[in-house]
Design a protein around this motif. Sequence first.
Motif, PDB file in Angstrom:
ATOM      1  N   PHE A 197      32.297  20.765 -32.267  1.00 42.61           N
ATOM      2  CA  PHE A 197      32.759  19.742 -31.339  1.00 42.61           C
ATOM      3  C   PHE A 197      32.002  19.839 -30.014  1.00 42.61           C
ATOM      4  O   PHE A 197      31.576  18.825 -29.447  1.00 42.61           O
ATOM      5  CB  PHE A 197      34.268  19.883 -31.116  1.00 42.61           C
ATOM      6  N   LYS A 221      22.117   7.743 -33.182  1.00 41.80           N
ATOM      7  CA  LYS A 221      23.305   8.567 -32.967  1.00 41.80           C
ATOM      8  C   LYS A 221      23.981   8.891 -34.294  1.00 41.80           C
ATOM      9  O   LYS A 221      24.428  10.008 -34.523  1.00 41.80           O
ATOM     10  CB  LYS A 221      24.281   7.837 -32.043  1.00 41.80           C
ATOM     11  N   LEU A 278      27.499  17.908 -20.588  1.00 44.07           N
ATOM     12  CA  LEU A 278      28.907  17.545 -20.501  1.00 44.07           C
ATOM     13  C   LEU A 278      29.738  18.816 -20.349  1.00 44.07           C
ATOM     14  O   LEU A 278      29.292  19.898 -20.724  1.00 44.07           O
ATOM     15  CB  LEU A 278      29.325  16.779 -21.738  1.00 44.07           C
ATOM     16  N   ALA A 310      19.515   6.938 -27.098  1.00 44.65           N
ATOM     17  CA  ALA A 310      19.596   6.720 -28.538  1.00 44.65           C
ATOM     18  C   ALA A 310      20.424   5.490 -28.849  1.00 44.65           C
ATOM     19  O   ALA A 310      21.456   5.256 -28.216  1.00 44.65           O
ATOM     20  CB  ALA A 310      20.206   7.940 -29.207  1.00 44.65           C
ATOM     21  N   PHE A 322      32.838  12.428 -36.008  1.00 47.45           N
ATOM     22  CA  PHE A 322      31.903  13.286 -36.755  1.00 47.45           C
ATOM     23  C   PHE A 322      32.563  14.608 -37.151  1.00 47.45           C
ATOM     24  O   PHE A 322      32.241  15.186 -38.191  1.00 47.45           O
ATOM     25  CB  PHE A 322      30.636  13.533 -35.938  1.00 47.45           C
ATOM     26  N   VAL A 350      26.774  17.273 -38.905  1.00 46.16           N
ATOM     27  CA  VAL A 350      27.810  17.438 -39.930  1.00 46.16           C
ATOM     28  C   VAL A 350      27.259  18.210 -41.130  1.00 46.16           C
ATOM     29  O   VAL A 350      27.891  19.134 -41.649  1.00 46.16           O
ATOM     30  CB  VAL A 350      28.331  16.057 -40.381  1.00 46.16           C
ATOM     31  N   LYS A 403      29.091  21.124 -29.559  1.00 47.34           N
ATOM     32  CA  LYS A 403      27.703  20.703 -29.798  1.00 47.34           C
ATOM     33  C   LYS A 403      27.592  19.179 -29.767  1.00 47.34           C
ATOM     34  O   LYS A 403      26.671  18.618 -29.177  1.00 47.34           O
ATOM     35  CB  LYS A 403      27.249  21.231 -31.160  1.00 47.34           C
ATOM     36  N   LEU A 404      28.561  18.538 -30.384  1.00 43.85           N
ATOM     37  CA  LEU A 404      28.517  17.076 -30.413  1.00 43.85           C
ATOM     38  C   LEU A 404      28.754  16.486 -29.029  1.00 43.85           C
ATOM     39  O   LEU A 404      28.188  15.442 -28.688  1.00 43.85           O
ATOM     40  CB  LEU A 404      29.581  16.544 -31.385  1.00 43.85           C
ATOM     41  N   ARG A 405      29.587  17.140 -28.253  1.00 41.93           N
ATOM     42  CA  ARG A 405      29.925  16.579 -26.958  1.00 41.93           C
ATOM     43  C   ARG A 405      28.873  16.861 -25.883  1.00 41.93           C
ATOM     44  O   ARG A 405      28.899  16.249 -24.825  1.00 41.93           O
ATOM     45  CB  ARG A 405      31.283  17.131 -26.490  1.00 41.93           C
ATOM     46  N   ASN A 406      27.998  17.787 -26.158  1.00 33.94           N
ATOM     47  CA  ASN A 406      26.946  18.051 -25.173  1.00 33.94           C
ATOM     48  C   ASN A 406      25.722  17.183 -25.458  1.00 33.94           C
ATOM     49  O   ASN A 406      25.381  16.940 -26.605  1.00 33.94           O
ATOM     50  CB  ASN A 406      26.552  19.521 -25.188  1.00 33.94           C
ATOM     51  N   PRO A 407      25.079  16.741 -24.429  1.00 34.35           N
ATOM     52  CA  PRO A 407      23.909  15.885 -24.631  1.00 34.35           C
ATOM     53  C   PRO A 407      22.802  16.625 -25.376  1.00 34.35           C
ATOM     54  O   PRO A 407      22.633  17.834 -25.221  1.00 34.35           O
ATOM     55  CB  PRO A 407      23.453  15.548 -23.210  1.00 34.35           C
ATOM     56  N   GLN A 408      22.107  15.894 -26.171  1.00 32.73           N
ATOM     57  CA  GLN A 408      20.971  16.470 -26.887  1.00 32.73           C
ATOM     58  C   GLN A 408      19.750  15.584 -26.625  1.00 32.73           C
ATOM     59  O   GLN A 408      19.889  14.384 -26.417  1.00 32.73           O
ATOM     60  CB  GLN A 408      21.219  16.493 -28.393  1.00 32.73           C
ATOM     61  N   VAL A 415      20.704  11.754 -26.607  1.00 31.46           N
ATOM     62  CA  VAL A 415      21.799  11.455 -27.528  1.00 31.46           C
ATOM     63  C   VAL A 415      23.077  12.054 -26.961  1.00 31.46           C
ATOM     64  O   VAL A 415      23.163  13.265 -26.767  1.00 31.46           O
ATOM     65  CB  VAL A 415      21.534  12.051 -28.922  1.00 31.46           C
ATOM     66  N   THR A 416      24.025  11.214 -26.673  1.00 31.83           N
ATOM     67  CA  THR A 416      25.329  11.700 -26.209  1.00 31.83           C
ATOM     68  C   THR A 416      26.415  11.048 -27.046  1.00 31.83           C
ATOM     69  O   THR A 416      26.308   9.884 -27.433  1.00 31.83           O
ATOM     70  CB  THR A 416      25.571  11.358 -24.732  1.00 31.83           C
ATOM     71  N   PHE A 417      27.432  11.810 -27.325  1.00 37.34           N
ATOM     72  CA  PHE A 417      28.549  11.296 -28.112  1.00 37.34           C
ATOM     73  C   PHE A 417      29.800  11.258 -27.249  1.00 37.34           C
ATOM     74  O   PHE A 417      30.099  12.209 -26.518  1.00 37.34           O
ATOM     75  CB  PHE A 417      28.809  12.186 -29.332  1.00 37.34           C
ATOM     76  N   THR A 418      30.514  10.179 -27.364  1.00 37.63           N
ATOM     77  CA  THR A 418      31.795  10.084 -26.676  1.00 37.63           C
ATOM     78  C   THR A 418      32.814  10.966 -27.382  1.00 37.63           C
ATOM     79  O   THR A 418      32.569  11.485 -28.485  1.00 37.63           O
ATOM     80  CB  THR A 418      32.308   8.635 -26.703  1.00 37.63           C
ATOM     81  N   VAL A 478      19.426  15.434 -18.178  1.00 39.91           N
ATOM     82  CA  VAL A 478      20.713  15.032 -18.711  1.00 39.91           C
ATOM     83  C   VAL A 478      21.728  16.075 -18.292  1.00 39.91           C
ATOM     84  O   VAL A 478      21.618  17.230 -18.653  1.00 39.91           O
ATOM     85  CB  VAL A 478      20.655  14.945 -20.244  1.00 39.91           C
ATOM     86  N   GLU A 537      33.480   9.443 -30.688  1.00 36.50           N
ATOM     87  CA  GLU A 537      32.404   9.662 -31.666  1.00 36.50           C
ATOM     88  C   GLU A 537      32.371  11.110 -32.146  1.00 36.50           C
ATOM     89  O   GLU A 537      32.203  11.385 -33.346  1.00 36.50           O
ATOM     90  CB  GLU A 537      31.062   9.277 -31.040  1.00 36.50           C
TER      91      GLU A 537
END
Lengths: 524, 594
Positions: free
Chosen positions: B186, A229, A306, A224, B210, A237, B188-193, B200-203, A303, B206
Amino acid sequence: LIPYRFRRRAFLTALSGGVGLKIMLRNLEGAAAGMRSPARLLVTHWPLGIVAGSNNSLWTPTTGSVGGSLGLKPFADAGLGPDMTVIRGVTQLPHNLAGAGGAEQGLVIAMTGRAPVGTRVNCCEGDDAIAAPGGSIEQILLGSVPALQRPGKGYANSIADSRTDLGEISTQCLSYSTEAVDVERYAGTGLVSGAKPLMPELAPLMQFTNIFSSLIPGAQRPVADAMLKKMVGKRSVLDFAAEELNQVKRMAPSAARSKLGIHTDAVRAAETSVAAAINARYPNPDGGVGGNGGPACGATCMVRPLPPLPTMGKADPAGGRGSGNAFGTGRDVAMEDDAPVHAQMGKAHLDVLKAAFICDLIRVGTYQWSTASNHVGFALYPDTTQPYQHHPVSHRIGTNNTVAAATPEALIPAARFLFNVQLWYFARHAENFATWKTALDGCGNSLLDFTCVPFLTEVRANGHERTDMPAMIIGGKQLGFVHDRYVTGSFSINQFWGTIAHAFGHTSTDAPFAAPIDGFLTRP
Amino acid sequence: VSVRKAPGIFLCRCLLAAAVLLGCGGRGLPGGTGGKAGSGQVITGAGGVAGMAATCAGPGDERLVIADQRILRLTMNETLNTVRHLIDDTEARALVRDGLVVGDAVESNRLFPPLQERQIASDDSFTSLDRIADHVSDYVLANFASLTGCATATDACATAYFDKLTVKAYRRPLTSSERARFDALFIKLRNPQIVNGYEVTFTVEEATSFAVNALFSSPQMLWRWEIGDPDLASAAPAGIPLTEHELATHLSFFLTDQPPSDALLAAADAGTLRANLPAHVDALLGSQTARDWLRTIMETYLLINQLPAVSVDRAKFPIFTPSLAADIGTEARKFLDSTLWSGTLTDLLQSRTTFLNTRLAADIYDVAAPPGATETTFVQTTLPANLRSGLLTNAAWLTIAGRADGSFPVVPRGKLVAAVFACMPAPPPADVTAPPQIPGSKPFEEQTSQEQVAARAAVTACNDCHGLIDPYGLALENYDRLGRYRTVDDRGRSVDAHTTLPAVIGGDAVANAVDLAAKLATKPAFTACMASAMLRYAMVEAGGGTEVPLPPQQAGCATADVVRKYESFGGRTFTNLVRATAATPAFVLRRAAP
């Protein structure tokens, strides 16, 4: 244009080795050839049996596996009825060891199908059951069914809260190695040979590291850009804001609800707008459906997830003396309502296990919500917000109190509390495994359809009875299980495991297995 | 011909007959019963008509509780202050700079009470809030290390920072469920989608940004919750006490327009706030933040915040430069600071102490510049006792009401005095089908102010309104458009400022503005009006343009309670008025709402 599949493989091949990567790559290859998903086994546990109500009125379903049962309602609500069988009538007898605790030996027998060989020395009490040599069922199957084996350890054991009465091992462990070790006995003298406990991991992050450390992250999908993103983050959100509005509306007076309703409408409109923008600007490069997409075979494993947050459920205090056996009225309160965190820890563990199964890094595992002597605090006691500990409250009353009335409201408060906790565990279990039903494994099949999830408890009820026990088998339709049934009778724990073993091709009826229960299995 | 009654305009029946010369139109004024503010919202005197504050039947009078259980959306200024409190001042300033914060965060837009802006998070206002959330979120991302203190961006460090932020934002500890939902977001945001086939991955940075976005989108933060604790419900008066944390929020926004401080939250956490409320009020009132904000509130009440928007005919008043306009604003603020925190409530009407620079001394007040004053330095001084008296003769306050060319000042000034100091605004006129005939031998515009007032008084249809407002305006005839003292009007005729006050306030004969101030200061109506204003500010909620914030029949008793407490405190100071307001049951109790 290079076909997407080849681009993906080329990317993976370019990466250096590692067990996880090889598994992943092989899985992709298999998927391309239309490989059938592997069979998997995840043994799960809930503590303290059930509150059945008078004449089993709170338990017995009227239709299918769970329909019309108040006690099993969470499974019906989650839509899992067609994917499970509920059993009433499992017995652990004649397996028994005088002097071992009911919960302690109940869990050992449930998992090993054998009587304990003694009780272990621990700080304060002599009822901690030692498992007989031979191992727990899932370890026996792991050792004897090649299709369940994976490179490396090949299994994972998790627990969401490990607090015990007095530091007992037997209540906080489902899994026992087929390897034997010498254990110092509490009663009698000297050492006794017992199965080696394979203690569960309390920290989801540690479990994640255990499983995924060999997997090299790969990402052959288009990544992305900043705009996507931004939109995806914003959608999360707005999802969150809408859910929060739903939550707070419940406690708002009517005039406030009206305002919040308008607020909610505005959030929803924005959310719809963001979702539309995502689909318009970023159509699926695979040509598939929008939204979160339906991954091609193996794609969900591409993927690496994380890690979960570095949090974990509660353990006993240091010192090895457990959390205390402070049973009875006035001594069983909890410091706080653990339920939200407990649910979160459970989900984190199950998500790690789910990812591990999807990526085919393991095919065997165990999961406990808590120990059999559960000290998790729940604010579920009637007419108070004071949290109470599950297991200690159970000692306030006898099983007779849990079968004294046909409705929860008519039960005495302590029994209602136990019923509420039962519903809580069933609801969390159902919520989680409902996601396994829709999750696709590396081969694009329903994860749950190829995963057998026995759901067991160590006793029938709070009186520690070990006959006429409840049990469930969730999932595994593609392994041959015939579901949406409620089955009663008298079945030994060994028959129960024999039935499950057959689904994995293990047909021996040598102990601890016995002949399967009729009617449970039909190969699809 | 019918008279239109529209938001922002309230027309007198005389208006048409007088060829729109009487200056009855214009912005609604604070305290105007039934009048409408420029925003189209009803403004109703909390105390009802001044001097009419109903006495209560006793401490159990149910009318002492005037607000239902409710939620109030943060005003834009409160939102801005929340950003400053949670993030930092740089970001708060950036929001203003980038035009994302409007409404009451812009001083001249602010209405009285400040909560009288749209309370509903509709599409429009949601968009504003959403843009603020995005802006803050971007700022957190760009300044992650400095804001979070996380030298290394780890999940643990980020969530520790965020956990602290949520408590400040919610103004209370989060429930375990609320905490769990934030944690889930948090994770959810930190896990890849996989989204539409894209990875889509967020650091950590990031995801944190959010999560902050979500915090600024959460209803728990955007709304002030006043639900109370039903378990502590009182019987006499019947009401539900605000919870400790709700009370902390209510008190803090009341006195500072800011979220509660750590100290206030700590008191709420300890459950000691309610029991020690007076001490906390005093502690807050001792802060410069509270003093600045309450002075700002009074500027808004007195409409001095409208000064930048005032229209003055520069051809006729060439000295009214932007510099002069700024000077008279500065003088007014300094006057209020001095009077509110060092004087008495009646000093608002009677103090002759003010602060002048050389320009104001020479061009407006016609006095010798006080020693030390320069063009940019304002120095305290005392104005002539026979010419000046408090706000009624203050340049800023006189300038805010009136036509650009200064003609026909009686009506706008009269309305202002009646509304602000007596809470006796003229009632809205009834529709008429024909203009009344104004007597007089010469054209209306050629009449002196005394003649115009007499002419209106002679016509019943006019006097219904003007009898309640003209006397106040007439008493201010010695001051021109900019507040300069004069003895002749703009046509060179001698000024006659004598008048008789409306009977409803006592019917006193008044010689001039100084005399008017002295008379008004003795009236119970003045005290009740100030108490009513303070209570309305503390409590009011208005929504949708039609909601009446405090029905007078209910608020009268509550206002009377404020007055009673105020008078019992000893020392008729503004500080005591604020203390009395916070001490009344109306402040701490809510009626059970369905």
